[in-house]
Design a protein around this motif. Structure first.
Motif, PDB file in Angstrom:
ATOM      1  N   CYS A   7       6.956   8.431  -3.905  1.00  0.00           N
ATOM      2  CA  CYS A   7       7.272   7.482  -2.847  1.00  0.00           C
ATOM      3  C   CYS A   7       6.085   6.546  -2.646  1.00  0.00           C
ATOM      4  O   CYS A   7       4.961   7.021  -2.445  1.00  0.00           O
ATOM      5  CB  CYS A   7       7.559   8.245  -1.554  1.00  0.00           C
ATOM      6  N   PRO A   8       6.284   5.226  -2.723  1.00  0.00           N
ATOM      7  CA  PRO A   8       5.158   4.317  -2.442  1.00  0.00           C
ATOM      8  C   PRO A   8       4.655   4.496  -1.009  1.00  0.00           C
ATOM      9  O   PRO A   8       5.392   4.981  -0.150  1.00  0.00           O
ATOM     10  CB  PRO A   8       5.784   2.923  -2.621  1.00  0.00           C
ATOM     11  N   THR A   9       3.402   4.138  -0.768  1.00  0.00           N
ATOM     12  CA  THR A   9       2.841   4.276   0.581  1.00  0.00           C
ATOM     13  C   THR A   9       3.019   3.008   1.419  1.00  0.00           C
ATOM     14  O   THR A   9       2.722   3.016   2.612  1.00  0.00           O
ATOM     15  CB  THR A   9       1.328   4.601   0.525  1.00  0.00           C
ATOM     16  N   GLN A  10       3.480   1.925   0.802  1.00  0.00           N
ATOM     17  CA  GLN A  10       3.721   0.693   1.556  1.00  0.00           C
ATOM     18  C   GLN A  10       5.003   0.876   2.380  1.00  0.00           C
ATOM     19  O   GLN A  10       6.061   1.209   1.812  1.00  0.00           O
ATOM     20  CB  GLN A  10       3.884  -0.503   0.619  1.00  0.00           C
ATOM     21  N   LEU A  11       4.911   0.619   3.689  1.00  0.00           N
ATOM     22  CA  LEU A  11       6.046   0.887   4.563  1.00  0.00           C
ATOM     23  C   LEU A  11       7.301   0.112   4.160  1.00  0.00           C
ATOM     24  O   LEU A  11       8.413   0.566   4.380  1.00  0.00           O
ATOM     25  CB  LEU A  11       5.674   0.577   6.026  1.00  0.00           C
ATOM     26  N   GLU A  12       7.136  -1.067   3.563  1.00  0.00           N
ATOM     27  CA  GLU A  12       8.273  -1.927   3.251  1.00  0.00           C
ATOM     28  C   GLU A  12       8.784  -1.726   1.829  1.00  0.00           C
ATOM     29  O   GLU A  12       9.524  -2.541   1.321  1.00  0.00           O
ATOM     30  CB  GLU A  12       7.889  -3.406   3.455  1.00  0.00           C
ATOM     31  N   TRP A  13       8.388  -0.622   1.172  1.00  0.00           N
ATOM     32  CA  TRP A  13       8.691  -0.498  -0.263  1.00  0.00           C
ATOM     33  C   TRP A  13      10.176  -0.663  -0.569  1.00  0.00           C
ATOM     34  O   TRP A  13      10.520  -1.250  -1.600  1.00  0.00           O
ATOM     35  CB  TRP A  13       8.185   0.841  -0.820  1.00  0.00           C
ATOM     36  N   CYS A  72      -2.397   5.873  -6.962  1.00  0.00           N
ATOM     37  CA  CYS A  72      -1.353   4.935  -6.524  1.00  0.00           C
ATOM     38  C   CYS A  72      -1.618   3.529  -7.043  1.00  0.00           C
ATOM     39  O   CYS A  72      -0.685   2.825  -7.438  1.00  0.00           O
ATOM     40  CB  CYS A  72      -1.316   4.864  -4.994  1.00  0.00           C
TER      41      CYS A  72
END
Lengths: 403, 403
Positions: free
Chosen positions: B301-307, B238
């Motif tokens: 899918c990025p792992t940052q919640l706000e992506w 990632c």
């Protein structure tokens, strides 16, 4: 539907779901080459990163051992072997410095440290894994590792935290963050299971942890706040006003478990009223359903970007809390709340296509992140909830049959 | 609407908006008692926390001085005084340890350190503030502080980072994170303004920073990646696949500024093609509009919640990048993209009721956090964008009049 039929419907759904969830992890997460588990898994179980987060490794070892030990259908060689290989991975690689108990936060697939956090949580789940492995295999080495690490973190928390590497700063007064006594209480429960000597050794820590959790009831009993001062007073600013409904409800069932074990009705009443009902009533989104991730007790907008997102784990903790609360009190409103959370969680988080639960929904309840696992989500909250709920529902059903 | 009318419409809107934005900060953020600025401000400007984030203090001092120095309507005693009081607050409280250049990340209202980060960004904005204060007041002390701190951070970045307190870990190979050379290039521009001696001193650092930014063009020129290896190769997982469209576009206009100053057409072309157009075309949400916060170059899918949230600052950086790109190339597609971002940003982020911009929208474009300022948003990206866009548009208009 009769009362008994409702219980049966829920129990059957929990049981099926637990099978599907565990299949997902068994099928996709085992690292046959290095041991341990891949937890960065996409919707269909593909591995999108091979980093290993130590706390998630510890949680998965714990979960596998616990199910192997407690549930006959999971008493399988495959599960035990994966747990042992996970435990051996932890023993070999969790600690970047062999002279120190301090664990890494994340390591590479083959176990080289990438990041170390200045907190105790990686160590806590290392203990959970080791203790449960010992109970499963009876290998004394695991027990010794668990006890040794426990002594160290209790020292860091209660005596001297300088070993964690956090600088002491004049503007940062000591904080009683609820996660710390919660974690310690959970560890005391773990280490004391059917072990009177351990129960005695940790009796003082159990009391201390319980008291430290209860200090978070603030504002004349009208709210649970995540962070209070070392003396149990409200802190200034966002830090002091911060609320985490799912976390409070998790603390609620930790306390309820104490109350039930000790037949302490007062503690049970406080747990249900303050740690289960209050956070649920303030934290449930009246517009779109689901539990908010964070709130500000004065109604300010939280500064965390995900404050209004619906995360899987507050909902699993709410399910356990309501069911355990009902078991302790027979209060029917708790079953109605359970139904509400159950309907939301099973229709929104559960993935009928590939198994396991989505972790992150938008405020409106749409899947925001399609991943099934990542740096903060592994094989833990969902199966723990399903297993515990199935167990409680079975007890309630057995009581039905008695009467 | 004619070309000239379009430019005029945009310029007038930028100018009005800049007045409204600066009024918001002047009215609500000054701490008359301790100096410095409150940045935790709610939608209507109420203070919801009085913590002072050092990088936001530095940014606001810089912004105030810059506008005071460059724009006659902001050449006001009130603005200068607030900047000086902010600078004095930084000098007195930014460094928790008087023997070290290391700045705190956040301090209490009266300046006691709460948290120290193991990065260089608080120090970078301390330098920006000090240098700009020197240019505004001609007080040599500020210049000396800026130069001394600059020497230290260049040493940390290029010679030995152990002074930052980050442990060296075997699994954490050195990373070229784009933020670091971007920040250094920005500082070189700042320190070298009308100062040939400084320009000469930092010439090598300017080249090094530019090269280190260009290393982020990966995958045969088809993508800009946020993190590459120290040798400029793609990293695994990632971390290596991580993209931040707004950050790439900010790097784009940093590079464009170099290209324009040096009449380096090749660099200008690379800046526009790779750092402005590529991230915009991949990062613009075709379904709901706005720029994604984060992406994964392989479409995971990025792992940052706000992506998928739409943040204010990628949009301000896109506005600057498109306008500066147009100024450098006269390519009309850049003005069309500018229009698209302008329409989105001014209709969604700008708050007609209380002034300033909302910072955080949901993927669908609804206000997700109602705050105007917080730990990561202060008086910087919005006014910098409005000031720069007004200035570029004025130049373009002046060229219209010439022809």
């Amino acid at each position: 539907m009769s009362y008994k039929e409702r219980l049966q419907t829920w129990r059957d759904r929990m049981s099926e779901e637990l099978d599907r969830v565990m299949n997902f992890w068994i099928q996709h997460s085992h690292d046959e080459e290095y041991g341990g588990f891949f937890t960065c898994l996409s919707q269909n179980g593909d591995i999108y990163d091979d980093l290993k987060y130590i706390w998630l490794q510890g949680r998965q070892v714990w979960m596998y051992c616990h199910l192997y030990r407690k549930v006959s259908k999971f008493h399988k060689e495959e599960i035990l072997n994966a747990a042992i290989k996970g435990g051996e991975f932890l023993l070999a690689h969790a600690r970047p410095n062999t002279d120190s108990i301090k664990c890494a936060f994340v390591v590479t697939r083959d176990g080289q440290a990438v990041k170390v956090q200045r907190t105790i949580f990686s160590e806590c789940f290392f203990i959970m894994a080791m203790d449960e492995l010992w109970r499963t295999t009876k290998e004394d080495q695991y027990k010794e590792e668990a006890r040794k690490t426990m002594d160290q973190i209790v020292y860091w928390v209660r005596e001297d935290s300088s070993g964690l590497g956090r600088p002491e700063l004049p503007g940062a007064a000591p904080v009683n963050a609820m996660a710390v006594p919660m974690m310690l209480l959970n560890l005391v429960d773990q280490l004391s299971e059917e072990d009177e000597e351990a129960a005695k050794k940790y009796e003082d820590l159990r009391k201390w942890s319980t008291e430290r959790i209860l200090q978070h009831i603030q504002r004349d009993g009208s709210a649970v706040l995540e962070n209070v001062s070392d003396e149990g007073k409200e802190l200034p600013g966002c830090l002091g006003r911060h609320q985490n409904p799912g976390h409070a409800m998790e603390a609620g069932w930790f306390l309820l478990r104490q109350a039930i074990a000790q037949s302490n009705h007062d503690l049970g009443r406080i747990a249900v009223e303050k740690f289960v009902l209050l956070p649920f009533l303030s934290g449930w989104d009246q517009e779109y359903g689901g539990l908010f991730s964070f709130q500000d007790v004065d109604g300010h907008c939280p500064t965390q970007l995900e404050w209004s997102m619906k995360l899987w784990w507050p909902h699993t903790e709410a399910l356990i809390a309501f069911l355990l609360g009902y078991q302790a009190t027979n209060d029917p409103q708790l079953l109605e709340h359970f139904q509400k959370v159950f309907d939301y969680a099973f229709s929104r988080f559960s993935d009928p296509k590939h198994g396991e639960w989505f972790g992150y929904l938008s405020r409106e309840g749409k899947v925001a992140l399609s991943i099934k696992g990542g740096p903060f989500k592994g094989c833990f909250h969902v199966p723990r909830c399903l297993y515990m709920c199935e167990e409680i529902l079975s007890k309630l059903l057995a009581e039905c049959d008695k009467t």
